[in-house]
Write an enzyme that holds these catalytic residues in place. Sequence first.
Site: not given
Ligand code: IFM
Length: 793
Positions: A335, A345, A351-352, A484, A627, A681, A700-701
């Site tokens: 990120r 950061r 986790r990401d 989060d 969000k 996101q 984004t994940g």
């Molecule tokens: O899972 C999180 C991620 O680590 C950062 N962005 C928001 C997501 C959901 O809250």
Amino acid sequence: MQYGHFDEKNKEYLITKPNTPAPWANYLGSPEYGAIISGNAGGYSFVKSGANGRHLRYHFNSNDEPGRYIYVKDLENGDYWSGSWQPVGKDLDQYQSVCHHGTGYTNIVSDYDNIHTESLYYVPLNKTYEVWRMKVRNDGTTARKLALFGFAELTNNNNYEQDTVNLQYTLFISRTYYKNNKILQVINENIPEEQTWRFFGAAGAEVAGYDGDRDTFLGEYRSYGNPASVANGECSNSLNYNTNACGALQINVELQPGEEKEVAFLLGQYDEQGASEILSHYKDLSVVEEELEELKAFWHSKLNRFQVQTPSDNLNNMINTWNAYQCFITFIWSRAASFQYSGLRNGLGYRDTVQDIQGIIHLDHEMALERLRLMISAQVSNGGGLPLVKFDHNPGHEGTPDDPEYVRETGHPHYRADDALWLFPTVIKYLNESGNWDFTNEVVPYSDKGEDTVYGHLRQALQFSLDRMGAHGMPVGLHADWNDCLRLGAKGESLFVAFQLYMGFKIFMEIAQNKNKPEDVAWAQGLLDELDGNIQKYAWEKDQFVRGFTEDNYTIGSWENEEGKIWMNPQSWAVLSGAARPEQARVSMDKVYENLRTDYGTMLFYPPFRKYGLPVALMALFNASTKENGGIFSQPQGWLILAETMIGNGDRAFEYFLNCSPASMNDKAEVRKLEPYVHGQFVESKDSPYQGRAHVHWLTGTASTVMVSLVEGIMGVQPQKDGLRLNPCVPSDWTEFSMVREFRGKKLNIRVENNNGVQKGVSRIVINGEEIQGDLIPVTQLAAENDVLVVMG
Ligand code: IFM
């Protein structure tokens, strides 16, 4: 409205209308030398850190300015424009522009007043500088005298915040020089140990004039769209001293009709000697084409390890190029830097990052392994993950969230409940793709003290949750689970984590079985049964799984609630983990479809929180339908698609894919705003006046979750320890499709027939003319190249 289209053959996206509703970006280089560029050449560059290594200035929240501008001035009629539509912004009736965003390069091709330009931007493979090559051609019938001005607005400090806000200091520490075709900028010149050097140089032609002082180049009360030096047709040979710096270099060219010339501008953080060496490499500009080909070969060879041909161009473009490329970008860049992330950061989110790894395993498991090792070494000896893994992570010597030093450096005073549990799906994917099951025996240090095998680390991840169970026998939510904004604390319980733990037990048992450890299998099975009982007893409510329990036993995600009545993730994760009984899976997934699906993706939950009656629900901070507050969070879309494929609903899985795929919005770009070739996101959902608008591009994940759902779910290519399982789950109207897949060094050309129009179910697999039993192709049966026929139905 459409602003461009995909070019699948060349693995490019072409922006044909440059006035896109937001800056549509591409990534060049890597965080070693990072560069982000929009279709109008806006963007910035840095070395190693967007926050602390920034040398090219960009105004966040601005009109996509400034950027890597190359101006063109007609020295005879006085007109001027830019190689990208902005910043000069000529009338689009007279100015044509096509921006080719490709894998690691961007080429902006423009035509104006019979002058054709091609501005190619890239960072050569494994190099730490950037190249802007302009080709300029006279398409008219008379000779032309032009001046080209390359312009780079340099920061006054590598720290971008200092450069932006602390002008009483940073304006007075930099100065520029001009030497041999290049502007050199030095910061803190009088203290040799503190000096930083940057250069902006020209190759392929002699420089006719320069400006190192930004305000002289732009002129008073002028802007990037009409810089004084360009308007005047000549630079002032200025240098900055206690003012803003820039690199501006003027090159004059004369072009006969049909004639083409090329020049290159080079930018980086090098002193005079380093810069001169780089410039000498570009004496002969044919090296540019070689470097471009090298870049393409690098990226395309990775992407080509899995290619599909299906009836859906949308899916093909995403799987073959853009979703896959985005997976690499999120994997490599984490990120770190975008037009929303400024690089502040100081590390990798646990986790990401562990999830990002999943997105590239099928394309480059060796690249994945190194990062996976790092993340395992960022597991604390108590089994939890460090919320933030610093860029200078030092395994065995790191503090923990209980430790003031770690908290001071990272700002993370708490563990999260989910972090280390992400290791399970990632590790098993790696093992099954690579076949390197010995990895489970590899000894890796913990982040704070001690070490263990990878297998031991996994067991310890389970233990972390087992040591933190709540009143209903489910893992507590701590500072956050995946979400989060859910602060369940040391006693409130999270169903998301319960399902992760469920999955963790199953994967652990699979590995334990393979390692011939029956006592470990029995241990995990006992705990799994207990957890299963608790989930069934406490978390199933009529037709849905609830989201969690607060410490005072309020149920989050209950039909009885006024807000947040139904949540997507517990339903999809109940299926992914295997905890949902078939009937529960059917009704709860139907519930999601009926209550949460929209044409732009599926909402995280509904209705959003407005009253803020629930202190643990921090998402009330955000506007409704935004969000985590009931927005269409993009990352869980992949879990939803995958879950539907697991229960055999190919039509619905594909519908979910179409709802969330960026390419679906290619001709509604004015609604989505974000690039139609990458996931963002989140997307605003139905209680927003701007339903369908997407935000936070690229990093984004979502890239990895959707990729996994497409590759393993819809296309059904599922590596196992002993071979490759092929079990697609597709829309019933797909009668035929094909794939090319590399697996354990072998190539498979796979053709799938679905003449009976089923959504899932394989009746026959023939490999190299020989029929096999079941849907698993044993690795022992693979030749170097294989023809595979899969018959569905
Ligand atoms: O899972 C999180 C991620 O680590 C950062 N962005 C928001 C997501 C959901 O809250």
